[in-house]
Motif scaffolding. Structure first.
Motif, PDB file in Angstrom:
ATOM      1  N   UNK A 241       0.826  -1.203   0.000  1.00 16.65           N
ATOM      2  CA  UNK A 241       0.000   0.000   0.000  1.00 16.65           C
ATOM      3  C   UNK A 241       0.862   1.255   0.000  1.00 16.65           C
ATOM      4  N   UNK A 242       1.989   1.205   0.718  1.00 20.54           N
ATOM      5  CA  UNK A 242       2.787   2.410   0.927  1.00 20.54           C
ATOM      6  C   UNK A 242       3.732   2.698  -0.250  1.00 20.54           C
ATOM      7  N   UNK A 243       4.168   1.649  -0.967  1.00 19.96           N
ATOM      8  CA  UNK A 243       5.106   1.835  -2.083  1.00 19.96           C
ATOM      9  C   UNK A 243       4.588   2.847  -3.112  1.00 19.96           C
ATOM     10  N   UNK A 244       3.332   2.730  -3.609  1.00 20.24           N
ATOM     11  CA  UNK A 244       2.874   3.740  -4.577  1.00 20.24           C
ATOM     12  C   UNK A 244       2.782   5.140  -3.994  1.00 20.24           C
ATOM     13  N   UNK A 245       2.516   5.237  -2.689  1.00 19.34           N
ATOM     14  CA  UNK A 245       2.492   6.554  -2.035  1.00 19.34           C
ATOM     15  C   UNK A 245       3.876   7.182  -2.091  1.00 19.34           C
ATOM     16  N   UNK A 246       4.902   6.386  -1.729  1.00 18.14           N
ATOM     17  CA  UNK A 246       6.293   6.870  -1.781  1.00 18.14           C
ATOM     18  C   UNK A 246       6.662   7.269  -3.200  1.00 18.14           C
ATOM     19  N   UNK A 247       6.274   6.419  -4.170  1.00 20.21           N
ATOM     20  CA  UNK A 247       6.596   6.714  -5.564  1.00 20.21           C
ATOM     21  C   UNK A 247       6.005   8.028  -6.040  1.00 20.21           C
ATOM     22  N   UNK A 248       4.757   8.316  -5.661  1.00 16.92           N
ATOM     23  CA  UNK A 248       4.109   9.550  -6.084  1.00 16.92           C
ATOM     24  C   UNK A 248       4.692  10.768  -5.381  1.00 16.92           C
ATOM     25  N   UNK A 249       5.057  10.605  -4.113  1.00 12.74           N
ATOM     26  CA  UNK A 249       5.676  11.713  -3.380  1.00 12.74           C
ATOM     27  C   UNK A 249       7.026  12.066  -3.994  1.00 12.74           C
ATOM     28  N   UNK A 250       7.835  11.035  -4.298  1.00 16.76           N
ATOM     29  CA  UNK A 250       9.134  11.279  -4.933  1.00 16.76           C
ATOM     30  C   UNK A 250       8.960  11.892  -6.314  1.00 16.76           C
ATOM     31  N   UNK A 251       7.935  11.424  -7.044  1.00 16.07           N
ATOM     32  CA  UNK A 251       7.662  11.986  -8.365  1.00 16.07           C
ATOM     33  C   UNK A 251       7.303  13.461  -8.280  1.00 16.07           C
ATOM     34  N   UNK A 252       6.593  13.832  -7.226  1.00 18.50           N
ATOM     35  CA  UNK A 252       6.197  15.235  -7.043  1.00 18.50           C
ATOM     36  C   UNK A 252       7.410  16.115  -6.748  1.00 18.50           C
ATOM     37  N   UNK A 253       8.293  15.671  -5.849  1.00 19.07           N
ATOM     38  CA  UNK A 253       9.411  16.499  -5.419  1.00 19.07           C
ATOM     39  C   UNK A 253      10.602  16.444  -6.383  1.00 19.07           C
ATOM     40  N   UNK A 254      10.831  15.286  -7.006  1.00 22.25           N
ATOM     41  CA  UNK A 254      12.018  15.140  -7.855  1.00 22.25           C
ATOM     42  C   UNK A 254      11.706  15.406  -9.328  1.00 22.25           C
TER      43      UNK A 254
END
Length: 291
Positions: A241-254
């Protein structure tokens, strides 16, 4: 290590792998990439002083290699040919649901109401996070592809439960042995289908491959096995559940990717559902105590 810290660390490592894969995937086939990640993991830990493991563990190594690496790899590789990534995220997000169903049906394990609530609540967050604008139309476009993705989720769920059997010895050695067995199939497949012996990559891509092998195959699997032994397969499955959340957060900032309102709501639901995993927090909330 605190179980939530470990869960977030595992999810963070796996969530970041998509950036490194994107940098090498044009020059490296998906089978070859998996094989290289495993070989780099071996290079790091093969010379490590061997620790004895119970002989009975080797059958579990074979079973886990099949259900954690080989079988889901085939299902996902075929399923993603016709299933949009958003739908694939939802279907793979069913891993915790299948894990709890298998524990109840085949392993006679009891689950608490907060655990079940958390799993269902978290899945609702995954649906909110990943559901495309086309909705049910995308889901019905490829029945075969959807079935393959669901079978992959079921396979991951079973492998989590089987990993609980590796309850003695080093997590690094256990996962090294599991991946060694998986590589026995992946490496010939990469040579046969992708002609990996003709691989031509730049120096910068070699660094990215090294990172993928050391962290996204080696370190993360050792942490994964440790969390399973420490807090069980069901809790560990929540990383899906958390992996896609991390991926989207990193996509937003990076990568400066935009986040929609329904994605933000989905993230909030997923993170809030973590509360239900801790019965101590539930007890305090019921009794009006400070969490």
């Amino acid at each position: 290590m605190n179980k939530y810290v470990l869960l977030l660390l595992i999810s963070g490592i796996w969530g970041s792998q998509f950036f490194f894969i994107a940098l090498v995937i044009e020059n490296v086939g998906v089978i070859t990439l998996s094989a290289i990640k495993i070989l780099l993991f071996f290079g790091l830990f093969l010379s490590k002083e061997e620790r004895k493991v119970p002989r009975g563990y080797y059958k579990w190594y074979i079973i886990i290699a099949f259900f954690e690496v080989v079988l889901p790899f085939v299902f996902i590789a075929q399923g993603q040919k016709s299933v949009p990534s958003s739908i694939a995220t939802v279907l793979i997000g069913m891993v915790p649901i299948f894990t709890i169903l298998f524990l109840l049906a085949f392993f006679k394990r009891k689950s608490t109401r907060p655990q079940i609530t958390s799993i269902l609540f978290g899945f609702a967050g995954i649906v909110f996070l990943s559901w495309p604008t086309q909705g049910i139309q995308d889901l019905s476009n490829s029945i075969q592809g959807n079935i393959l993705m669901i079978l992959a989720a079921m396979s991951f769920g079973l492998s989590l439960i089987f990993m609980e059997k590796l309850n003695e010895g080093s997590s690094v050695i256990h996962m090294r042995n599991v991946l060694l067995i998986a590589s026995a199939l992946l490496i010939p497949m990469s040579l046969l289908f992708e002609q990996s012996f003709k691989l031509d990559i730049a120096r910068s891509q070699s660094i990215n491959l090294a990172i993928l092998g050391i962290f996204h195959a080696g370190v993360v699997y050792a942490l994964f096995n440790r969390l399973i032994l420490q807090d069980g397969a069901l809790f560990t499955s929540y990383s899906n559940y958390i992996v896609p959340v991390i991926g989207m957060i990193l996509g937003f900032f990076i990568l400066h990717e935009a986040l929609s309102i329904h994605q933000l709501i989905g993230m909030a639901i997923i993170m809030m559902s973590l509360v239900f995993l801790d019965e101590k927090i539930i007890y305090k909330l019921k009794n009006g105590q400070q969490v």
